[in-house]
Write a protein that holds these residues in place. Structure first.
Motif, PDB file in Angstrom:
ATOM      1  N   GLU A   1      -4.174   9.508  -1.114  1.00  0.00           N
ATOM      2  CA  GLU A   1      -5.051   8.376  -1.407  1.00  0.00           C
ATOM      3  C   GLU A   1      -4.221   7.104  -1.562  1.00  0.00           C
TER       4      GLU A   1
ATOM      5  N   VAL B   1       5.293   4.311 -10.357  1.00  0.00           N
ATOM      6  CA  VAL B   1       4.521   5.323  -9.642  1.00  0.00           C
ATOM      7  C   VAL B   1       5.343   6.617  -9.649  1.00  0.00           C
TER       8      VAL B   1
ATOM      9  N   THR C   1       1.136   5.351  -0.286  1.00  0.00           N
ATOM     10  CA  THR C   1       0.409   6.611  -0.145  1.00  0.00           C
ATOM     11  C   THR C   1       1.366   7.764  -0.399  1.00  0.00           C
TER      12      THR C   1
ATOM     13  N   LEU D   1      -2.737   3.573  -2.622  1.00  0.00           N
ATOM     14  CA  LEU D   1      -2.734   2.773  -3.830  1.00  0.00           C
ATOM     15  C   LEU D   1      -2.195   1.396  -3.473  1.00  0.00           C
TER      16      LEU D   1
ATOM     17  N   THR E   1       0.865  -1.173   0.000  1.00  0.00           N
ATOM     18  CA  THR E   1       0.000   0.000   0.000  1.00  0.00           C
ATOM     19  C   THR E   1       0.903   1.224   0.000  1.00  0.00           C
TER      20      THR E   1
ATOM     21  N   ARG F   1       1.139   4.208 -12.820  1.00  0.00           N
ATOM     22  CA  ARG F   1       0.005   4.267 -11.902  1.00  0.00           C
ATOM     23  C   ARG F   1       0.028   5.628 -11.222  1.00  0.00           C
TER      24      ARG F   1
ATOM     25  N   THR G   1      -1.427   8.442  -8.740  1.00  0.00           N
ATOM     26  CA  THR G   1      -2.201   8.429  -7.502  1.00  0.00           C
ATOM     27  C   THR G   1      -2.313   9.840  -6.948  1.00  0.00           C
TER      28      THR G   1
END
Length: 262
Positions: free
Chosen positions: A256, A218, A7, A258, A5, A250, A252
């Motif tokens: 939030e 990312v 953020t 991801l 995860t 990706r 984000t």
């Protein structure tokens, strides 16, 4: 299989949660509006504050600090978090400045994050050069970080750090198979140094992702400061010419979470 995860809090600051670990990269939590001096006549104004206040971050097991001497990677509020972190890993020169048991790594040095009930994470420092050839004496030392642990399916989790695209990154696959990359972009520049770039552009990202065959990317650290020359729109323009790479990105929103299989 592991689920990460991620953020993105703002700038380079990213919270990584995996296998019970909570790891923070390059903590920057100051409010926007201030201008910071980077030395040698360069400066930048912070335009955007963190999506999550420092007080709401919660316990941190480790901080991975790509470099300590630029406020867009470690600011005053970020420094206040370091004593409470379980471990702080940065450059060898940065460890000398920070003290307090900070772990300092040079490129290809490793250290181990260990805690009861969680898998060990091997942290390997990767090369980074925060500017054009010959700039290191001016801009200082920077590293990236490759994280590996048992159960990964797709390769290492790599945080690039603030770096241009140069030969040691092109040869990274000889040492590390990257599965997920957190890329610092933005093509940093300053009026004093004209067209010179101090971090990667969108076109650089396209080349690097192809060379390293990175499945998941990312992007971070491309907006929120006045010294960035390429924001999201510029990166997307480069990706429009490379649909094979664009599909791996990706995006984000700050704050939030991801979730990624890594």
């Amino acid at each position: 299989m592991s689920v990460l995860t991620l953020t993105h809090i703002g700038g380079p600051t990213t919270l990584l949660e995996v296998e019970g670990w909570r790891i923070l990269t390059d903590p920057t939590f100051d409010a926007p509006g201030r201008t910071y001096r980077f030395g040698w006549g360069t400066s930048s104004r912070k335009l955007t504050g963190p999506a999550i206040p420092a007080a709401d971050i919660g316990p941190i097991d480790a901080v991975l600090l790509t470099h300590d001497h630029h406020a867009d990677n470690l600011d005053d509020a970020g420094r206040l978090l370091l004593p409470a972190a379980g471990a702080v890993v940065t450059t060898a020169s940065g460890a000398n400045r920070l003290g307090r048991g900070t772990v300092g790594l040079r490129p290809w040095d490793t250290t181990l994050l260990r805690a009861a009930g969680r898998p060990d994470i091997t942290v390997t420092a990767t090369p980074a050069r925060h500017g054009p050839a010959g700039s290191r004496p001016v801009v200082g030392d920077v590293v990236g970080f490759a994280l590996t642990w048992p159960g990964q399916e797709h390769g290492a989790l790599w945080i690039s750090g603030d770096t241009v695209l140069y030969d040691p990154l092109r040869t990274l696959p000889q040492r590390v198979a990257v599965g997920t990359a957190v890329l610092h972009l933005g093509r940093v520049g300053f009026p004093l140094t004209g067209p010179l770039a101090y971090t990667m552009s969108g076109a650089d990202a396209v080349e690097l992702v192809r060379l390293l065959r990175i499945p998941t990317v990312v992007p971070v650290h491309y907006e929120g400061w006045s010294h960035f020359r390429q924001g999201r729109a510029s990166v997307l323009a480069a990706l429009a010419e490379a649909p094979d790479v664009a599909s791996r990105f990706r995006w984000t929103a700050a704050g939030e979470p991801l979730s990624l299989v890594v």
